[in-house]
Design a protein around this motif. Structure first.
Motif, PDB file in Angstrom:
ATOM      1  N   LEU A  83       0.826  -1.474  -0.037  1.00  0.00           N
ATOM      2  CA  LEU A  83      -0.109   0.230   0.207  1.00  0.00           C
ATOM      3  C   LEU A  83       1.166   1.394   0.091  1.00  0.00           C
ATOM      4  N   ASP A  84       1.546   1.614  -1.459  1.00  0.00           N
ATOM      5  CA  ASP A  84       1.765   2.930  -1.709  1.00  0.00           C
ATOM      6  C   ASP A  84       3.485   2.995  -0.707  1.00  0.00           C
ATOM      7  N   GLY A  85       4.234   1.650  -0.187  1.00  0.00           N
ATOM      8  CA  GLY A  85       5.477   0.848  -0.728  1.00  0.00           C
ATOM      9  C   GLY A  85       5.545   0.574   1.098  1.00  0.00           C
ATOM     10  N   ARG A  86       4.250   0.768   1.489  1.00  0.00           N
ATOM     11  CA  ARG A  86       4.101  -0.244   2.831  1.00  0.00           C
ATOM     12  C   ARG A  86       3.533  -1.117   2.535  1.00  0.00           C
ATOM     13  N   PRO A  87       4.501  -2.415   2.986  1.00  0.00           N
ATOM     14  CA  PRO A  87       3.982  -3.905   3.363  1.00  0.00           C
ATOM     15  C   PRO A  87       3.029  -4.343   3.930  1.00  0.00           C
ATOM     16  N   LEU A  88       2.132  -4.997   3.379  1.00  0.00           N
ATOM     17  CA  LEU A  88       0.891  -5.254   4.601  1.00  0.00           C
ATOM     18  C   LEU A  88       1.094  -6.868   4.498  1.00  0.00           C
ATOM     19  N   GLY A  89       1.489  -7.495   5.755  1.00  0.00           N
ATOM     20  CA  GLY A  89       1.623  -8.398   5.530  1.00  0.00           C
ATOM     21  C   GLY A  89       0.103  -9.586   6.652  1.00  0.00           C
ATOM     22  N   LYS A  90       0.368 -11.198   7.508  1.00  0.00           N
ATOM     23  CA  LYS A  90      -0.659 -11.379   7.465  1.00  0.00           C
ATOM     24  C   LYS A  90      -0.595 -10.982   8.508  1.00  0.00           C
ATOM     25  N   PRO A  91      -2.125 -10.608   8.537  1.00  0.00           N
ATOM     26  CA  PRO A  91      -2.610  -9.877  10.162  1.00  0.00           C
ATOM     27  C   PRO A  91      -2.277 -10.614  11.177  1.00  0.00           C
ATOM     28  N   HIS A  94      -7.717 -10.263  14.826  1.00  0.00           N
ATOM     29  CA  HIS A  94      -8.838  -9.582  14.505  1.00  0.00           C
ATOM     30  C   HIS A  94      -8.911  -7.975  14.330  1.00  0.00           C
ATOM     31  N   GLU A  95      -8.287  -7.576  15.535  1.00  0.00           N
ATOM     32  CA  GLU A  95      -7.636  -6.598  15.790  1.00  0.00           C
ATOM     33  C   GLU A  95      -7.156  -5.613  14.190  1.00  0.00           C
ATOM     34  N   ASN A  96      -5.326  -6.258  13.795  1.00  0.00           N
ATOM     35  CA  ASN A  96      -5.098  -5.959  12.687  1.00  0.00           C
ATOM     36  C   ASN A  96      -5.831  -6.039  11.147  1.00  0.00           C
ATOM     37  N   ALA A  97      -6.707  -7.652  11.335  1.00  0.00           N
ATOM     38  CA  ALA A  97      -7.071  -7.130   9.902  1.00  0.00           C
ATOM     39  C   ALA A  97      -8.403  -6.035  10.038  1.00  0.00           C
ATOM     40  N   VAL A  98      -8.906  -5.867  10.680  1.00  0.00           N
ATOM     41  CA  VAL A  98      -9.360  -4.327  11.090  1.00  0.00           C
ATOM     42  C   VAL A  98      -9.435  -3.473  10.379  1.00  0.00           C
ATOM     43  N   TYR A 154      -7.341 -14.427   9.039  1.00  0.00           N
ATOM     44  CA  TYR A 154      -6.350 -14.544   9.714  1.00  0.00           C
ATOM     45  C   TYR A 154      -5.074 -14.430   9.041  1.00  0.00           C
ATOM     46  N   ASP A 155      -4.868 -15.378   8.119  1.00  0.00           N
ATOM     47  CA  ASP A 155      -3.587 -15.763   8.029  1.00  0.00           C
ATOM     48  C   ASP A 155      -3.246 -15.040   6.183  1.00  0.00           C
ATOM     49  N   CYS A 156      -3.594 -14.496   5.735  1.00  0.00           N
ATOM     50  CA  CYS A 156      -3.843 -14.043   4.311  1.00  0.00           C
ATOM     51  C   CYS A 156      -3.136 -12.515   4.158  1.00  0.00           C
ATOM     52  N   ALA A 157      -2.210 -12.586   3.121  1.00  0.00           N
ATOM     53  CA  ALA A 157      -1.722 -11.000   2.899  1.00  0.00           C
ATOM     54  C   ALA A 157      -3.044 -10.222   3.052  1.00  0.00           C
ATOM     55  N   GLY A 158      -3.114  -9.167   3.615  1.00  0.00           N
ATOM     56  CA  GLY A 158      -3.697  -8.014   3.239  1.00  0.00           C
ATOM     57  C   GLY A 158      -4.707  -8.055   4.047  1.00  0.00           C
ATOM     58  N   SER A 159      -5.334  -9.354   4.754  1.00  0.00           N
ATOM     59  CA  SER A 159      -6.273  -9.898   5.480  1.00  0.00           C
ATOM     60  C   SER A 159      -6.992  -9.628   3.952  1.00  0.00           C
ATOM     61  N   ALA A 160      -6.817 -10.031   2.598  1.00  0.00           N
ATOM     62  CA  ALA A 160      -8.039  -9.931   1.387  1.00  0.00           C
ATOM     63  C   ALA A 160      -7.816 -11.657   0.924  1.00  0.00           C
ATOM     64  N   ARG A 161      -9.377 -12.177   1.212  1.00  0.00           N
ATOM     65  CA  ARG A 161      -9.195 -13.821   0.452  1.00  0.00           C
ATOM     66  C   ARG A 161     -10.476 -12.762  -0.409  1.00  0.00           C
ATOM     67  N   SER A 162      -9.924 -13.437  -1.631  1.00  0.00           N
ATOM     68  CA  SER A 162     -10.508 -13.193  -2.755  1.00  0.00           C
ATOM     69  C   SER A 162     -11.041 -14.207  -3.014  1.00  0.00           C
ATOM     70  N   GLU A 163     -10.419 -15.294  -2.686  1.00  0.00           N
ATOM     71  CA  GLU A 163     -11.766 -16.416  -3.495  1.00  0.00           C
ATOM     72  C   GLU A 163     -12.673 -16.622  -2.711  1.00  0.00           C
ATOM     73  N   ASP A 176      -1.720 -10.702 -14.574  1.00  0.00           N
ATOM     74  CA  ASP A 176      -1.745 -11.283 -16.235  1.00  0.00           C
ATOM     75  C   ASP A 176      -1.446 -13.159 -15.594  1.00  0.00           C
ATOM     76  N   ASP A 177      -1.719 -13.036 -14.113  1.00  0.00           N
ATOM     77  CA  ASP A 177      -1.541 -14.527 -13.823  1.00  0.00           C
ATOM     78  C   ASP A 177      -2.633 -14.763 -12.561  1.00  0.00           C
ATOM     79  N   PRO A 178      -3.785 -15.326 -13.230  1.00  0.00           N
ATOM     80  CA  PRO A 178      -4.460 -15.352 -12.096  1.00  0.00           C
ATOM     81  C   PRO A 178      -4.815 -15.546 -10.655  1.00  0.00           C
ATOM     82  N   SER A 179      -4.039 -16.657 -10.294  1.00  0.00           N
ATOM     83  CA  SER A 179      -4.224 -17.487  -8.877  1.00  0.00           C
ATOM     84  C   SER A 179      -2.744 -16.981  -8.647  1.00  0.00           C
ATOM     85  N   ALA A 180      -2.328 -15.761  -9.195  1.00  0.00           N
ATOM     86  CA  ALA A 180      -1.431 -15.060  -8.039  1.00  0.00           C
ATOM     87  C   ALA A 180      -1.819 -14.698  -7.132  1.00  0.00           C
ATOM     88  N   LEU A 181      -2.749 -14.053  -7.018  1.00  0.00           N
ATOM     89  CA  LEU A 181      -3.575 -13.312  -5.702  1.00  0.00           C
ATOM     90  C   LEU A 181      -3.789 -13.926  -4.730  1.00  0.00           C
TER      91      LEU A 181
END
Length: 201
Positions: A83-91, A94-98, A154-163, A176-181
């Motif tokens: 996020l604008d050069g700031r790394p977001l890892g696994k939260p 719950h508080e970190n994910a929020v 809580y085990d997903c980078a950036g709290s994003a479970r797009s699947e 260009d590589d759909p499963s990368a996310l």
């Protein structure tokens, strides 16, 4: 590195990850493979950019497992949200994910998914990066709460479970590589494994 022609038997495949998401993705290739924990310190270095962190960790994971399985084509992967050069890892909580999801709403986040394949016996090593641009919509706190109750990512980078239900938080995905996310860029994995001597089809 270009694909090589090997006369020896194809190497076995080892996934250097305990992630259930990466196991599920790799199983789509219908290859027999083993799983080994890489046991790598994932702490970022001071001032390390997100893309560089993902590349370093993916290669470190592949090399660590390849040291124990030198005859195998070892896959290592890592994902860091940017996020604008700031790394977001696994939260991790719950508080970190929020907090992460509040930061990302209305923003474009780049998910850097790095992939490395190492086969010690063949002198093969390759690494690549699959960036995915994700545009988050302007969701509210109630939607964050509903999403976290449903998915607990809580085990997903950036709290994003797009699947899963996380797709409802997004406006657009560019890749260009759909499963990368989800955590393992399979187009790149196929190319690297072929180059390492693994027959996929």
């Amino acid at each position: 590195m270009s694909e090589l022609s090997f006369t020896a038997a194809a190497p076995r495949v080892v996934l250097g990850s305990t992630s259930p998401y990466r196991r599920e993705l790799l199983s789509r290739l219908r290859l027999p493979f083993e799983v080994a924990a890489p046991e790598v310190d994932e702490t970022a270095l001071a001032g390390e950019p997100p893309a560089a962190l993902a590349r370093r960790l993916a290669l470190a994971k592949a090399r660590a497992v390849a040291d124990r399985h030198p005859d195998a084509a070892v896959i290592g992967s890592d994902q860091v949200a940017d996020l604008d050069g700031r790394p977001l890892g696994k939260p991790g909580s719950h508080e970190n994910a929020v907090a992460q999801l509040r930061l990302m709403r209305g923003q474009t986040v780049i998910f850097h998914t790095a992939l490395a394949v190492v086969c010690r016996d063949r002198g093969f090593e390759e690494i690549d990066l699959a960036p995915v641009r994700v545009r988050f919509r302007q969701y509210d706190d109630a939607e964050i709460a509903a999403y976290l109750r449903a998915e607990q990512p809580y085990d997903c980078a950036g709290s994003a479970r797009s699947e899963g239900l996380g797709i409802a938080l997004l406006e657009a995905i560019e890749s260009d590589d759909p499963s990368a996310l989800v955590g393992l860029p399979l187009i790149r994995a196929c190319r690297m494994l072929r180059a390492a001597g693994v027959k996929i089809l």
